[in-house]
Design a protein around this motif. Sequence first.
Motif, mmCIF file in Angstrom:
data_model
loop_
_atom_site.group_PDB
_atom_site.id
_atom_site.type_symbol
_atom_site.label_atom_id
_atom_site.label_comp_id
_atom_site.label_asym_id
_atom_site.label_seq_id
_atom_site.Cartn_x
_atom_site.Cartn_y
_atom_site.Cartn_z
ATOM 1 N N LEU A 178 -16.121 76.812 -40.306
ATOM 2 C CA LEU A 178 -16.068 75.399 -40.070
ATOM 3 C C LEU A 178 -17.415 74.955 -40.505
ATOM 4 O O LEU A 178 -17.585 73.786 -40.887
ATOM 5 N N ARG A 179 -18.327 75.607 -40.159
ATOM 6 C CA ARG A 179 -19.769 74.953 -40.712
ATOM 7 C C ARG A 179 -20.039 75.236 -42.221
ATOM 8 O O ARG A 179 -20.320 74.089 -42.776
ATOM 9 N N THR A 180 -19.282 76.041 -42.994
ATOM 10 C CA THR A 180 -19.496 76.280 -44.152
ATOM 11 C C THR A 180 -18.668 75.283 -44.885
ATOM 12 O O THR A 180 -18.987 74.575 -46.073
ATOM 13 N N ILE A 181 -17.445 74.828 -44.378
ATOM 14 C CA ILE A 181 -16.548 73.599 -45.041
ATOM 15 C C ILE A 181 -17.216 72.377 -44.943
ATOM 16 O O ILE A 181 -16.750 71.136 -45.718
ATOM 17 N N LYS A 182 -17.952 72.162 -43.831
ATOM 18 C CA LYS A 182 -18.823 70.844 -43.977
ATOM 19 C C LYS A 182 -19.960 70.756 -44.787
ATOM 20 O O LYS A 182 -20.271 69.897 -45.309
ATOM 21 N N THR A 183 -20.701 71.913 -45.054
ATOM 22 C CA THR A 183 -21.875 71.839 -45.805
ATOM 23 C C THR A 183 -21.539 72.098 -47.187
ATOM 24 O O THR A 183 -22.244 71.525 -48.090
ATOM 25 N N HIS A 184 -20.813 72.805 -47.618
ATOM 26 C CA HIS A 184 -20.253 72.958 -49.054
ATOM 27 C C HIS A 184 -18.703 72.886 -49.222
ATOM 28 O O HIS A 184 -18.114 73.956 -49.597
ATOM 29 N N PRO A 185 -17.997 71.833 -48.888
ATOM 30 C CA PRO A 185 -16.702 71.535 -49.027
ATOM 31 C C PRO A 185 -15.910 71.977 -50.211
ATOM 32 O O PRO A 185 -14.993 72.797 -49.911
ATOM 33 N N ILE A 186 -16.383 71.790 -51.310
ATOM 34 C CA ILE A 186 -15.440 72.010 -52.523
ATOM 35 C C ILE A 186 -15.588 73.460 -52.716
ATOM 36 O O ILE A 186 -14.680 74.236 -53.078
ATOM 37 N N ALA A 187 -16.772 74.273 -52.711
ATOM 38 C CA ALA A 187 -17.082 75.520 -53.067
ATOM 39 C C ALA A 187 -16.213 76.333 -52.027
ATOM 40 O O ALA A 187 -15.580 77.253 -52.268
ATOM 41 N N LEU A 246 -7.343 69.685 -54.738
ATOM 42 C CA LEU A 246 -6.947 69.639 -53.148
ATOM 43 C C LEU A 246 -8.046 68.610 -52.194
ATOM 44 O O LEU A 246 -7.683 67.933 -51.433
ATOM 45 N N HIS A 247 -9.300 69.070 -52.584
ATOM 46 C CA HIS A 247 -10.267 68.337 -51.649
ATOM 47 C C HIS A 247 -10.292 66.965 -52.006
ATOM 48 O O HIS A 247 -10.295 66.090 -51.217
ATOM 49 N N TYR A 248 -10.283 66.517 -53.358
ATOM 50 C CA TYR A 248 -10.537 65.132 -53.787
ATOM 51 C C TYR A 248 -9.023 64.490 -53.310
ATOM 52 O O TYR A 248 -9.086 63.277 -52.967
ATOM 53 N N TRP A 249 -7.754 65.254 -53.534
ATOM 54 C CA TRP A 249 -6.704 64.538 -53.322
ATOM 55 C C TRP A 249 -6.392 64.165 -51.898
ATOM 56 O O TRP A 249 -6.199 63.089 -51.425
ATOM 57 N N TYR A 250 -6.849 64.966 -50.626
ATOM 58 C CA TYR A 250 -6.733 64.782 -49.382
ATOM 59 C C TYR A 250 -7.617 63.760 -48.936
ATOM 60 O O TYR A 250 -7.489 62.951 -47.960
ATOM 61 N N ASN A 251 -9.061 63.734 -49.446
ATOM 62 C CA ASN A 251 -9.809 62.827 -49.042
ATOM 63 C C ASN A 251 -9.450 61.320 -49.493
ATOM 64 O O ASN A 251 -9.562 60.428 -48.916
ATOM 65 N N PHE A 252 -8.856 61.387 -50.626
ATOM 66 C CA PHE A 252 -8.249 60.101 -51.218
ATOM 67 C C PHE A 252 -7.290 59.582 -50.202
ATOM 68 O O PHE A 252 -7.039 58.406 -49.835
ATOM 69 N N MET A 253 -6.266 60.289 -49.914
ATOM 70 C CA MET A 253 -5.355 60.268 -49.109
ATOM 71 C C MET A 253 -5.805 59.559 -47.646
ATOM 72 O O MET A 253 -5.267 58.560 -47.111
ATOM 73 N N SER A 254 -6.824 60.171 -47.182
ATOM 74 C CA SER A 254 -7.397 59.872 -45.765
ATOM 75 C C SER A 254 -7.877 58.357 -46.057
ATOM 76 O O SER A 254 -8.033 57.594 -44.895
ATOM 77 N N ARG A 255 -8.429 58.040 -47.366
ATOM 78 C CA ARG A 255 -9.274 56.529 -47.225
ATOM 79 C C ARG A 255 -8.070 55.510 -47.583
ATOM 80 O O ARG A 255 -8.207 54.621 -47.037
ATOM 81 N N VAL A 256 -7.213 55.820 -48.352
ATOM 82 C CA VAL A 256 -6.192 55.007 -48.654
ATOM 83 C C VAL A 256 -5.272 54.869 -47.354
ATOM 84 O O VAL A 256 -4.842 53.561 -47.036
ATOM 85 N N LEU A 257 -4.913 55.803 -46.729
ATOM 86 C CA LEU A 257 -3.805 55.786 -45.431
ATOM 87 C C LEU A 257 -4.524 56.484 -44.370
ATOM 88 O O LEU A 257 -4.183 57.749 -44.187
#
Length: 254
Positions: A83-92, A139-150
């Motif tokens: 959980l800590r790593t996915i926040k500090t280095h999400p894409i990697a 996946l990272h960019y798609w789900y972030n895009f979905m969370s912004r649009v909807l």
Amino acid sequence: MAASLSKIAALRVQCLHSSSKTILKHAISDQPAPPPHTATCLHRRARFSRYKRDLRKPKEAAEFPAPTAKSSFQNSRLVTWYLRTIKTHPIATKSATTALIYTAADITSQTMFGETQQYELVRTLRMAGYGMVILGPSLHYWYNFMSRVLPNRDLFSTLKKIGLGQTLYGPAMTVVFFSVNAALQGESASEIAARLRRDLLPTMIKGIMYWPVCDFLTFKFIPVHLQPLVVNSFSYVWTVYITYMASLDRVVAN
């Protein structure tokens, strides 16, 4: 046990002493003395009762409290680190997670559907590379895009996210997956097109049967930064199938 009885006796003596002091004080001041059961004494009696209840409790319950789901979750170092790593280095982090899942899925696929007894390491490396370089970041960019649009999680917004995934993201990534994998195997453009004509539609039909339920659970209940992890967990079963489809013999172009 003797020490416990001594403690109770000492508390009782302290209560009587406090009551005597209160009565003497009011006698000197010519004020009517309150009854012996003052608030202080009642408080101390309540302490007696709690102490007796504690003595009756089994020692095992006090010394070994039952573990809760929250404490077990917090004590997991692996989950805390992730959980800590996915926040500090999400894409990697998401890319590495996707690569690991594709590796495990391809090994399972080769074990279940392999026509030969020889394990193909190159095939597994192709799948892991696709997960690391292409699918994980997308996946990272798609789900972030979905969370912004909807951004909402109501039923209508969730259904719109599922519809967009099934009509845009899913088909696009399936085409990319088959094309990249075929190109890495040395197939020509005409052979890749023939493969897509043969394999794309059956794969998409099976995807429509599998992914909407997975997407509904993901979009409805999972925080956006953990959605790729949950999707990758669902995709393990799907990847076993799709890696099998990608390993089918090439199509001879007409």
